[in-house]
Enzyme design. Structure first.
Site, PDB file in Angstrom:
ATOM      1  N   ASP A   1      -9.714  -3.511  -5.625  1.00 26.58           N
ATOM      2  CA  ASP A   1      -9.143  -2.739  -4.528  1.00 26.58           C
ATOM      3  C   ASP A   1      -9.635  -1.286  -4.582  1.00 26.58           C
ATOM      4  OD1 ASP A   1      -7.560  -1.449  -2.664  1.00 26.58           O
ATOM      5  OD2 ASP A   1      -5.688  -2.374  -3.319  1.00 26.58           O
TER       6      ASP A   1
ATOM      7  N   HIS B   1      -7.867  -5.058  -1.647  1.00 30.22           N
ATOM      8  CA  HIS B   1      -6.651  -4.522  -1.025  1.00 30.22           C
ATOM      9  C   HIS B   1      -5.920  -5.551  -0.175  1.00 30.22           C
ATOM     10  CE1 HIS B   1      -4.170  -1.058  -0.166  1.00 30.22           C
ATOM     11  NE2 HIS B   1      -4.242  -1.290   1.133  1.00 30.22           N
TER      12      HIS B   1
ATOM     13  N   SER C   1       0.845  -1.186   0.000  1.00 36.00           N
ATOM     14  CA  SER C   1       0.000   0.000   0.000  1.00 36.00           C
ATOM     15  C   SER C   1       0.891   1.251   0.000  1.00 36.00           C
ATOM     16  CB  SER C   1      -0.954  -0.039   1.193  1.00 36.00           C
ATOM     17  OG  SER C   1      -1.990   0.888   1.041  1.00 36.00           O
TER      18      SER C   1
END
Length: 694
Positions: free
Chosen positions: A632, A667, A546
């Site tokens: 995501d 995600h 991320s």
């Protein structure tokens, strides 16, 4: 790896953009689906050209890693063997019951259960594996019981897009009510008499913008809108104080808070504002009777303090200091019970729990002696109790769950993480180093390695980093990394600026106009580990996900020669384009973290100077494995896809470059606890391959 397989080559379809009179060209912007909102809900609607490219990259990645298939299977088996498959949490008491979560042998999803405290029969309230049957992706987004214990509010996401369906279940019959509430943020909060539940609904752009009150058993179409946040730059959450007396509406971005309250026994009353939002002022709330206990950074309390205020007049003019601000000692959270208050704080990089007796304000603390460790605590369910529960672990010590009596100070070990395949902590060493940065700061680095590992510069090393949003990566026990450590790796965590490891200042010095400190800190950690003979630069595999994936992209551009390989999971690498696109779910709330390049030319230029996608150059890069999730909503799939496409078209050398897109997840990757291990096994096989051990 397979040398004869040709990598995919994405078409370059140049589009020019101009902002603040500055022009930039994007050759791969076409990978962003015009109907991305629809794709989040239904992945089958993805444009055929985009799908073809992603699937070609997946095929290439599988072909390149095919020679490690047996190794991946071995790694998966090892990691699974360290998991107690029929594990169970220590049930948490609440009135007549104790609630807990467990897994069945072979099960991927959690099971929520309760047992009567008088010793009666256990009841299964939610069986995750049964709910997940027939679904390629399934994630439970919370399961909470009503104050009268008759209902379970639970939510699930079966796309990976984090649009949760909220269901209400009769805890006696085990059957859901005959309706669901769609597009929620997951979970909900019951009022005191269990007749209403408050929940947050997401808009089409995935923003938590509306709070609703639902009357149990009625048509959700009739739900009452309680609060709407019209500023797209703010997130919204709903919760309840530890006493259960107050429902809290929390409005916040990354530097500013605003909280409204509703009496839990008067759920139809209007929300009351505690203190209006002021840029840079954060606060969070707990209560005790007529008094609010507020954790805040107001009045220049950079590392936070705790104040009190009357519920009837909660504004800042009436805030009175209770726990003073202490520079360098960051108060992370607080919780108020009937006779005492707890707070979790961190000083010199290490956490401790402080208990404060309310009747006389006498304090004592709980701390540990290891060089690096992790400490956590939750509120539990009960308000009138003398017992708190906390967890402790270190990089060598499996997680331990303790119950602690705040009056007698007796500590009872309730659970110790079992490692079925065996774990002897004495075989390993955990250490903390301080790596010197160029500006005179020192960067903490937590290490784990086997005692018999030769520290002569020859050991491969996995260096993990994050460094954003003030998030601190704990030096906790992780059974997965043992597969690398047992094969001679040193496992290291760089506690770089952008986290709060050394107080709030550490966070401020790694965001917005100071963001590059995050990257140079990580490189400094790598340099120090080499200087101290733990490894050599060509044997370092860097890993981050991320915003930590953005870190990976940045250090790949800044110092590619200092890493042998890079694992970038759901990497936020197209920072400039994303921060310029205010239609994306997270962009407006992220401006306080990164800067607003739409309104501020200086912010545009600074972000442009480090945004990984915009700074790819014609030079040799280390081997790279990038991982994406099609649905995501946090880091959209096209960011890593564009980055890999530009790298492949621009970089020199023949180092391996791969993109894996999970076409059935978002995600967090695969949702099942074992399916996720297969993704970890791929990362580790890549690391071992880079280190010449595969």
């Amino acid at each position: 790896m397979k040398k004869d397989a040709l990598p995919p080559c994405a078409d370059a379809r140049p589009v020019k953009h101009e902002t603040h009179g500055i022009s930039r060209q994007d050759d791969y912007g076409w990978l962003r689906a015009d109907n991305w909102q629809e794709v989040m809900r239904d992945p089958s609607t993805l444009d055929a050209d985009i799908r073809a490219y992603l699937e070609a990259e997946n095929a290439y990645q599988e072909a390149q890693m095919a020679p490690t298939k047996e190794l991946q299977d071995t790694l998966f088996s090892e990691m699974r063997g360290r998991i107690k498959e029929d594990d169970s949490s220590v049930p948490s008491p609440d009135g007549p019951y104790a609630y807990g979560m467990k897994y069945e042998t072979g099960g991927q999803q959690p099971i929520v259960f309760r047992t009567p405290r008088d010793g009666g029969k256990e009841t299964i309230l939610l069986h995750g594996d049964k709910e997940a049957e027939g679904k390629s992706y399934f994630r439970i987004g919370g399961a909470g019981h009503s104050p009268d214990h008759k209902l379970i509010a639970w939510a699930y996401d079966d796309k990976g897009s984090e649009f949760f369906s909220l269901r209400l279940r009769d805890s006696e019959t085990g059957k859901d009510l005959d309706y669901s509430i769609e597009d929620t943020a997951g979970g909900g909060v019951f009022c005191a008499d269990s007749k209403f539940i408050f929940y947050i609904r997401l808009d089409d752009n995935h923003r938590p913008s509306k709070l609703f009150r639902h009357e149990i058993g009625t048509d959700p179409a009739k739900d009452v809108l309680i609060y709407e946040e019209k500023d797209s730059g703010f997130f919204m959450g709903v919760g309840k104080t530890q006493s259960g007396e107050t429902i809290l509406i929390d409005i916040h971005d990354h530097e500013t808070s605003e909280v409204w309250m509703i009496p839990a026994d008067k759920p139809t009353s209007d929300p009351v504002l505690i203190a209006p939002r002021e840029t840079g002022i954060e606060y969070s709330i707990d209560d005790h009777g007529d008094t609010l206990y507020i954790l805040t950074n107001a009045d220049d309390a950079e590392d936070f303090k705790i104040v009190t205020a009357p519920k009837k007049a909660p504004g800042r003019d009436n805030w009175t200091d209770l726990v003073a601000h202490k520079p360098g000692c960051l108060i992370l959270s607080h919780c108020v019970y009937k006779t005492f208050m707890t707070r979790l704080e961190r000083e010199d990089g290490l956490p401790r729990i402080v208990i404060r007796r309310l009747v006389d304000n006498v304090e004592h603390s709980i701390a540990f002696d290891e060089e690096a460790y992790s400490l956590g605590m939750g509120g539990g369910y009960e308000f009138a109790t003398d017992t708190i529960r906390f967890t402790y672990s270190s990089m060598t010590t499996p997680s331990q769950t303790f119950d602690y009596n705040v009056e007698t100070r007796a500590r009872v070990l309730r659970k110790e993480q079992e490692v079925p395949s065996g774990h002897d902590a004495s075989d390993y060493v955990t250490r903390r180093l301080m790596a010197p940065a160029a500006d005179g700061e020192t960067v903490p680095v937590s290490l784990l390695y086997r005692k018999d590992t030769k520290l002569d510069g020859s050991a491969p090393l996995l260096l993990y980093g994050y460094g954003s949003y003030g998030i601190t990566i704990p030096a906790s026990f992780n059974t997965n990394c043992l597969s690398l450590v047992d094969r001679g790796f040193v496992y290291a965590i760089a506690h770089i600026r952008g986290g709060k490891d050394k107080g709030f200042r550490w966070y401020k010095d790694g965001r917005r106009e100071n963001k590059k400190n995050t990257f140079t800190d990580f490189i400094a950690a790598a340099d120090h580990l080499v200087a101290q003979s733990f490894t050599s630069h060509d044997r370092i595999v860097a890993q981050g996900g991320s915003a930590g994936g953005m870190l990976m992209g940045a250090v790949a551009n800044l110092a590619p020669e200092k890493f042998g390989g890079i694992i970038a999971e759901v990497p936020f690498v197209d920072v400039l384009a994303t921060m310029l696109d205010d239609t994306l779910p997270l962009t407006p709330p992220e401006w306080p973290e990164w800067g607003n390049p739409i309104a501020d030319k200086a912010a545009y230029e600074y972000i442009a100077s480090y945004s990984p996608y915009d700074n790819v150059e014609a030079k040799d890069y280390p081997a790279i494995l990038a991982v994406a999730g099609l649905t995501d909503p946090r880091v959209t799939y096209w960011e890593p896809a564009k980055w890999v496409a530009r790298l492949r078209a621009t970089k020199t050398g023949d180092a391996l470059l791969m993109l894996k897109t999970n076409m059935d997840a978002g995600h967090g990757g695969a949702s099942g606890r074992f399916d996720r291990l297969k993704e970890v096994a791929l990362n580790q096989a890549f690391s071992l391959m880079v280190a010449g051990k595969a």
